[in-house]
Design a protein around this motif. Structure first.
Motif, short mmCIF file in Angstrom:
data_model
loop_
_atom_site.label_atom_id
_atom_site.label_comp_id
_atom_site.label_asym_id
_atom_site.label_seq_id
_atom_site.Cartn_x
_atom_site.Cartn_y
_atom_site.Cartn_z
N GLN A 13 1.09 -0.78 0.23
CA GLN A 13 0.44 0.34 0.16
C GLN A 13 0.83 1.25 0.04
OE1 GLN A 13 -2.37 1.04 3.80
NE2 GLN A 13 -3.79 1.49 2.30
N THR A 15 2.26 5.00 1.18
CA THR A 15 1.48 5.55 1.77
C THR A 15 1.01 7.20 2.09
OG1 THR A 15 3.35 5.33 2.54
CG2 THR A 15 2.69 4.23 3.12
N GLY A 21 -2.67 5.80 -0.50
CA GLY A 21 -3.63 4.20 0.11
C GLY A 21 -3.92 3.45 -1.48
#
Ligand SMILES: [Zn+2]
Length: 107
Positions: A13, A15, A21
């Motif tokens: 993911q 950051t 996101g």
């Protein structure tokens, strides 16, 4: 020696930045740059000219740009959360990664 906690095919993911996101699969590790290429993340549009010699059509290509590894987190398969990775040894002496959130072994 530097240790890469992220591996090819890991789910990560983002950051920071415009893709914050977003989750994608690691396509490539760029060790010299401390960076990773993540599928469909940090995509730049590239306009290409047709090249008749290479039988290439012109057009717009999507190309993933590298992200610094400090800007991505591995997503754990077990708890499905962006997590920090730890290392531990199994009983037979193998070194494995584990999720610091749910404690699941990741290798
Ligand atoms: Zn987990």
């Amino acid at each position: 020696m530097k240790q890469f906690r992220i591996r090819k095919d890991d789910k990560v993911q983002v950051t920071v930045g415009k893709d914050k996101g977003k989750i994608g699969k690691v396509l490539k590790i760029l060790k010299k740059k401390d960076a990773v290429l993540v599928e469909k993340v940090n995509v730049a549009k590239r306009h290409t000219k047709p090249n008749p010699y290479a039988k290439q059509q012109g057009g717009i290509l999507d190309k993933e740009m590298p992200l610094h590894i400090s800007n991505v987190k591995v997503v754990c398969d077990a708890c499905n959360e962006a997590t920090r990775i730890g290392y531990r040894h199994t009983e037979d002496g193998k070194k494995v990664r584990f999720c610091k959130k749910c404690n699941a072994t990741m290798d």
